[in-house]
Scaffold this active site. Structure first.
Site, PDB file in Angstrom:
ATOM      1  N   HIS A   1      27.552  46.155  44.675  1.00 52.72           N
ATOM      2  CA  HIS A   1      28.397  45.050  44.392  1.00 52.72           C
ATOM      3  C   HIS A   1      29.210  44.614  45.650  1.00 52.72           C
ATOM      4  O   HIS A   1      29.890  45.218  46.401  1.00 52.72           O
ATOM      5  CB  HIS A   1      29.813  45.852  43.390  1.00 52.72           C
ATOM      6  CG  HIS A   1      30.824  44.874  42.831  1.00 52.72           C
ATOM      7  ND1 HIS A   1      30.960  43.594  43.187  1.00 52.72           N
ATOM      8  CD2 HIS A   1      31.645  45.165  41.690  1.00 52.72           C
ATOM      9  CE1 HIS A   1      31.924  43.043  42.474  1.00 52.72           C
ATOM     10  NE2 HIS A   1      32.179  44.060  41.516  1.00 52.72           N
TER      11      HIS A   1
ATOM     12  N   HIS B   1      33.761  39.437  44.390  1.00 49.84           N
ATOM     13  CA  HIS B   1      35.244  39.892  43.810  1.00 49.84           C
ATOM     14  C   HIS B   1      36.292  40.254  44.630  1.00 49.84           C
ATOM     15  O   HIS B   1      37.409  40.822  43.934  1.00 49.84           O
ATOM     16  CB  HIS B   1      35.054  40.343  42.409  1.00 49.84           C
ATOM     17  CG  HIS B   1      34.047  39.707  41.686  1.00 49.84           C
ATOM     18  ND1 HIS B   1      33.475  40.371  40.586  1.00 49.84           N
ATOM     19  CD2 HIS B   1      33.515  38.531  41.528  1.00 49.84           C
ATOM     20  CE1 HIS B   1      32.430  39.746  40.022  1.00 49.84           C
ATOM     21  NE2 HIS B   1      32.491  38.504  40.539  1.00 49.84           N
TER      22      HIS B   1
ATOM     23  N   TYR C   1      36.210  42.805  46.694  1.00 47.78           N
ATOM     24  CA  TYR C   1      36.108  44.236  47.031  1.00 47.78           C
ATOM     25  C   TYR C   1      35.578  44.462  48.645  1.00 47.78           C
ATOM     26  O   TYR C   1      35.247  43.639  49.048  1.00 47.78           O
ATOM     27  CB  TYR C   1      35.267  45.078  45.892  1.00 47.78           C
ATOM     28  CG  TYR C   1      35.951  44.761  44.537  1.00 47.78           C
ATOM     29  CD1 TYR C   1      37.163  45.601  44.327  1.00 47.78           C
ATOM     30  CD2 TYR C   1      35.280  44.119  43.342  1.00 47.78           C
ATOM     31  CE1 TYR C   1      37.983  45.334  42.970  1.00 47.78           C
ATOM     32  CE2 TYR C   1      35.799  44.128  42.012  1.00 47.78           C
ATOM     33  CZ  TYR C   1      36.960  44.568  42.107  1.00 47.78           C
ATOM     34  OH  TYR C   1      37.984  44.670  40.617  1.00 47.78           O
TER      35      TYR C   1
END
Length: 369
Positions: free
Chosen positions: A168, A171, A173
């Site tokens: 990931h 977004h 993070y």
């Protein structure tokens, strides 16, 4: 009736084969008590495999760092108990004929639940967004440990039998906070004035994972331009800058880019002539030559931000998706909220039961059904 057969053509890259082009998008569920997925989580994913999803990507599941999660019931992807739980998940998916990869994650400086006590946060420069200080910059030791934590989780995924792993990097993070000039103000080797320079942390994560899993295991990386801290943020405002961003990541070992947009049909660079309005995934494929996954409000009338305020979203036609898939703009399409409300969404589409597709009900966000 819309011909959806393009969605059900097999996908084959050098390291990953799938029975169709439909991917279940990662969606935070926060329903793993003590960080350990159990039978309910396994059954939830199994239902999507039974519903003919080609590849399931798990909810974000965090690496072994003290403040890696920002909600109390986000699952771990480390430790004996959590990994045993994930073994139950992948076995259930495989028994149903599906394929799956975990999305491994670190939430960085974000705070989803202020009442959830966390140790010192990991961030590039002590910032969650421009001018929002949440701690101190990560030390070289903390950075090195975080890189190794991602690699250990990926190795565990491979050992458990998962078919791929997704990092990931989107977004807002941790990995994305290294990409973003608004949160990465370092002047050492982990920062810099260009997106290519700020890609170093992510590239090191990818390279460390590649070293652990070997040459033949597929690595997916999820990216976004937008941030939850700023929906208008742009890491790469031009194709040339996108190439600076993506090229080091591809060289480090990414096999597939998962390109997150709020609305998949929007062109990434509308001011660029002669490219037929390519979206984010389309540009990533054009620039790197690698397969890409597109995502963003597929099959629904509105984007996902309304879901957090309780808004429903009506089922929408698939014609714009089919057109882009048929011209090869991207290779795979990830479906999120539509699969929360209806585990058999893909099966209904394949069988031509478009009229039976369900509207998105935000109540599904509070359930594992």
């Amino acid at each position: 009736m819309t011909d959806t057969s393009i969605l059900f053509q097999p996908f084959a890259s050098s390291k990953l084969t799938l029975k169709n082009r439909i991917v279940m998008a990662p969606m935070t569920r926060n329903m793993a008590p003590d960080g350990v997925p159990g039978p309910a989580n396994a059954a939830y994913y199994r239902r999507r495999a039974e519903g003919e999803v080609g590849l399931i990507l798990s909810e974000g599941t965090v690496v072994d760092r003290p403040a890696s999660r920002n909600l109390p019931h986000i699952p771990f992807f480390h430790g004996d108990a959590a990994l045993a739980g994930w073994k139950g998940v992948i076995d259930a998916v495989h028994e149903a004929g599906g394929k799956m990869g975990p999305q491994i994650w670190h939430t960085g400086g974000t705070t989803a639940d202020p009442s959830f006590a966390r140790p010192a946060l990991d961030t590039p420069s002590g910032l969650n967004k421009p001018d929002e200080k949440v701690g101190e910059p990560m030390s070289e030791e903390a950075i090195a440990d975080t890189v190794h934590a991602f690699a250990r989780s990926a190795k565990a995924a491979q050992a458990l039998g998962f078919d791929t792993v997704e990092i990931h990097g989107a977004h807002g993070y941790l990995i994305d906070q290294f990409f973003w000039a608004g949160t990465n103000q370092r002047n050492d080797r982990w920062g810099g004035t260009t997106i290519g320079g700020r890609s170093r942390f992510a590239a090191e994560v990818v390279a460390a994972i590649r070293a652990e899993v070997g040459a033949d295991y597929p690595i997916i990386l999820r990216l976004s331009q937008w941030k939850q801290q700023d929906y208008t943020a742009r890491l790469a405002p031009t194709p040339a800058e996108m190439e600076q961003w993506l090229a080091p990541l591809a060289q480090a070992g990414v096999d597939i880019f998962h390109c997150s947009q709020r609305r998949f049909w929007e062109p990434e660079f509308p001011e660029v002539d002669g490219e037929e309005g390519l979206n984010f995934a389309g540009w990533a494929k054009k620039i790197t030559g690698l397969p890409t996954i597109s995502v963003g409000s597929v099959g629904l009338s509105s984007d996902f931000f309304g879901a957090f305020s309780g808004q429903t979203s009506a089922a929408a036609g698939l014609e714009p998706l089919i057109a882009r898939m048929e011209r090869g703009e991207f290779d795979l399409i990830a479906v999120g909220r539509a699969l929360l409300s209806d585990a058999h969404w893909a099966q209904k589409v394949r069988e031509g039961r478009i009229s039976e597709l369900e509207d998105f009900n935000p109540a599904a966000m509070a359930e594992l059904v």
